[in-house]
Design a protein around this motif. Structure first.
Motif, PDB file in Angstrom:
ATOM      1  N   ILE A  93       0.871  -1.181   0.000  1.00  0.00           N
ATOM      2  CA  ILE A  93       0.000   0.000   0.000  1.00  0.00           C
ATOM      3  C   ILE A  93       0.907   1.230   0.000  1.00  0.00           C
ATOM      4  CG2 ILE A  93      -1.775   1.265   1.270  1.00  0.00           C
ATOM      5  CD1 ILE A  93      -2.465  -1.486   2.615  1.00  0.00           C
ATOM      6  N   LEU A  94       0.797   2.057  -1.015  1.00  0.00           N
ATOM      7  CA  LEU A  94       1.736   3.161  -1.203  1.00  0.00           C
ATOM      8  C   LEU A  94       1.825   4.052   0.032  1.00  0.00           C
ATOM      9  CD1 LEU A  94       3.660   4.818  -2.973  1.00  0.00           C
ATOM     10  CD2 LEU A  94       1.642   6.007  -3.886  1.00  0.00           C
ATOM     11  N   GLU A  95       0.678   4.438   0.587  1.00  0.00           N
ATOM     12  CA  GLU A  95       0.686   5.358   1.725  1.00  0.00           C
ATOM     13  C   GLU A  95       1.386   4.737   2.934  1.00  0.00           C
ATOM     14  OE1 GLU A  95      -2.324   6.341  -1.181  1.00  0.00           O
ATOM     15  OE2 GLU A  95      -1.992   4.479  -0.037  1.00  0.00           O
ATOM     16  N   LEU A  96       1.153   3.450   3.153  1.00  0.00           N
ATOM     17  CA  LEU A  96       1.787   2.761   4.273  1.00  0.00           C
ATOM     18  C   LEU A  96       3.294   2.654   4.060  1.00  0.00           C
ATOM     19  CD1 LEU A  96       1.689   1.165   6.898  1.00  0.00           C
ATOM     20  CD2 LEU A  96       1.095  -0.876   5.552  1.00  0.00           C
ATOM     21  N   LYS A  97       3.696   2.335   2.850  1.00  0.00           N
ATOM     22  CA  LYS A  97       5.126   2.245   2.562  1.00  0.00           C
ATOM     23  C   LYS A  97       5.789   3.610   2.695  1.00  0.00           C
ATOM     24  CE  LYS A  97       5.358  -1.935  -0.273  1.00  0.00           C
ATOM     25  NZ  LYS A  97       6.299  -2.666   0.594  1.00  0.00           N
ATOM     26  N   HIS A  98       5.138   4.662   2.206  1.00  0.00           N
ATOM     27  CA  HIS A  98       5.690   6.012   2.348  1.00  0.00           C
ATOM     28  C   HIS A  98       5.905   6.363   3.816  1.00  0.00           C
ATOM     29  CE1 HIS A  98       4.749   8.100  -1.781  1.00  0.00           C
ATOM     30  NE2 HIS A  98       5.918   7.508  -1.752  1.00  0.00           N
ATOM     31  N   ALA A  99       4.892   6.126   4.628  1.00  0.00           N
ATOM     32  CA  ALA A  99       4.998   6.468   6.051  1.00  0.00           C
ATOM     33  C   ALA A  99       6.097   5.646   6.727  1.00  0.00           C
ATOM     34  CB  ALA A  99       3.660   6.231   6.743  1.00  0.00           C
ATOM     35  N   THR A 100       6.180   4.388   6.377  1.00  0.00           N
ATOM     36  CA  THR A 100       7.188   3.509   6.989  1.00  0.00           C
ATOM     37  C   THR A 100       8.589   3.911   6.566  1.00  0.00           C
ATOM     38  OG1 THR A 100       5.589   1.689   7.013  1.00  0.00           O
ATOM     39  CG2 THR A 100       7.922   1.112   7.247  1.00  0.00           C
ATOM     40  N   LEU A 101       8.778   4.196   5.300  1.00  0.00           N
ATOM     41  CA  LEU A 101      10.101   4.584   4.803  1.00  0.00           C
ATOM     42  C   LEU A 101      10.544   5.918   5.388  1.00  0.00           C
ATOM     43  CD1 LEU A 101       9.686   3.422   1.109  1.00  0.00           C
ATOM     44  CD2 LEU A 101      11.329   2.506   2.752  1.00  0.00           C
ATOM     45  N   ALA A 102       9.607   6.844   5.558  1.00  0.00           N
ATOM     46  CA  ALA A 102       9.952   8.129   6.184  1.00  0.00           C
ATOM     47  C   ALA A 102      10.403   7.903   7.624  1.00  0.00           C
ATOM     48  CB  ALA A 102       8.750   9.067   6.137  1.00  0.00           C
ATOM     49  N   ARG A 103       9.712   7.023   8.312  1.00  0.00           N
ATOM     50  CA  ARG A 103      10.061   6.732   9.711  1.00  0.00           C
ATOM     51  C   ARG A 103      11.425   6.029   9.802  1.00  0.00           C
ATOM     52  NH1 ARG A 103       6.088   3.257  13.763  1.00  0.00           N
ATOM     53  NH2 ARG A 103       7.397   3.387  15.649  1.00  0.00           N
ATOM     54  N   ILE A 104      11.651   5.078   8.922  1.00  0.00           N
ATOM     55  CA  ILE A 104      12.933   4.361   8.914  1.00  0.00           C
ATOM     56  C   ILE A 104      14.084   5.315   8.650  1.00  0.00           C
ATOM     57  CG2 ILE A 104      14.334   2.719   7.584  1.00  0.00           C
ATOM     58  CD1 ILE A 104      11.732   1.111   7.115  1.00  0.00           C
ATOM     59  N   SER A 105      13.949   6.119   7.609  1.00  0.00           N
ATOM     60  CA  SER A 105      15.076   6.967   7.206  1.00  0.00           C
ATOM     61  C   SER A 105      15.336   8.087   8.197  1.00  0.00           C
ATOM     62  CB  SER A 105      14.853   7.520   5.795  1.00  0.00           C
ATOM     63  OG  SER A 105      13.655   8.251   5.694  1.00  0.00           O
TER      64      SER A 105
END
Length: 316
Positions: A93-105
């Protein structure tokens, strides 16, 4: 040398990736939406590892190794702290991946970050990654412990310096990787869904049943695919034969089966495949007999393997 690795998303794919990395001796931390989910998935992974070891699918001592090397973190931030490589494996899910990647980075500004996305553009995902030059697609296949191929998909801004360490890590854990250009669906799913799409058309047109299509795919060209890709198979059949078959298909499906230009160009130039020394792939004519012998042995061994395994539960 072992690596400290984090997997964010501990479900079936993320857990399987973590299992493979830990089994090869790396220190791996799992994270999920909560500490409880990560801990629960860790217990499932350990149970599966023990089952695989008992069945002979994993080497002796695998459960002990994974138990010692794989752990569940209380949070994403705890999992990625100090990691040199982080694999995002949350749902597609694009929105979930975006939020997760922002948090990781944000939590780890230096690690190489990979995404296990199977279809979403890496360029699009990179929008939420700080220092996106360290980001790329690292797409494992299901089930991760047993499928060897991994797609590596850099985006236009990915640094060349991150590719070799990821390739080395994948080789260390027994995987084979290929560098691709970023495009929706990449290679695996573009091919897989093209095949599935045509299979559904055959059912809709009443040409064959679902069961018979599965049988034909498994016992004809599917027999070849573990050993040769579509271009090598075409070369061995003869590119002139392929061009003729395209013309035959065009009598009913003129647009759907238009002759690919890269095929016609080779035929026109006399590059007809193995019999001419090269088509899409090149082979020394003196090794043609060796290739044919390898092919025949491979297909015979495949039949031996299937006979030994017996029918699947779908085919009893």
């Amino acid at each position: 040398m072992s690596e400290h690795i984090a997997i964010v998303g501990s479900g079936y794919m993320g857990g399987g990736i973590g299992q493979v990395l830990a089994l090869a001796g790396n220190e791996v931390r799992l994270a999920d939406v909560s500490a409880e989910v990560a801990a629960g998935n860790l217990e499932r992974i350990l149970r599966e590892t023990a089952e695989f070891e008992k069945e002979g699918l994993f080497p002796e001592g695998a459960t002990e190794t994974v138990r010692a090397r794989l752990s569940a973190a209380a949070s994403v931030e705890e999992a990625v702290e100090g990691a040199r490589f982080i694999e995002e494996a949350v749902p597609e899910i694009l929105e979930l991946k975006h939020a997760t990647l922002a948090r990781i980075s944000a939590a780890n500004p230096t690690a190489i970050i990979g995404s296990n996305t199977s279809t979403i553009s890496i360029t699009q995902l990179a929008e939420q990654v700080s220092a996106p030059e360290r980001f790329l697609g690292v797409h494992f296949s299901n089930p991760a412990p047993f499928i060897p191929g991994v797609e590596l998909i850099p985006h236009a801004g990915t640094s060349e310096a991150v590719l070799e360490p990821v390739e080395a890590l994948l080789a260390q854990v027994g995987k084979r990787s290929a560098r691709l250009t970023d495009a929706t669906g990449f290679v695996l799913n573009r091919l897989q869904y093209a095949l599935f799409h045509e299979a559904t058309k055959l059912v809709d047109e009443g040409v064959a049943s679902v069961e018979d299509i599965d049988m034909i795919a498994r016992t004809t060209f599917g027999f070849r695919l573990p050993f040769f890709g579509p271009f090598a198979i075409a070369d061995m059949a003869g590119l002139d034969v392929y061009a003729f078959c395209y013309r035959s298909l065009q009598t009913t499906f003129p647009e759907r089966f238009a002759t690919p230009p890269i095929l016609q160009e080779r035929v026109d130039a006399g590059h007809l495949g193995t019999k001419s020394g090269g088509g899409f792939r090149t082979i020394d004519p003196e090794r043609t007999a060796e290739l044919v012998a390898y092919r025949n042995k491979a297909y015979a061994r495949m039949q031996d393997l299937l006979t030994d395994l017996g029918p699947s539960p779908l085919d009893d």
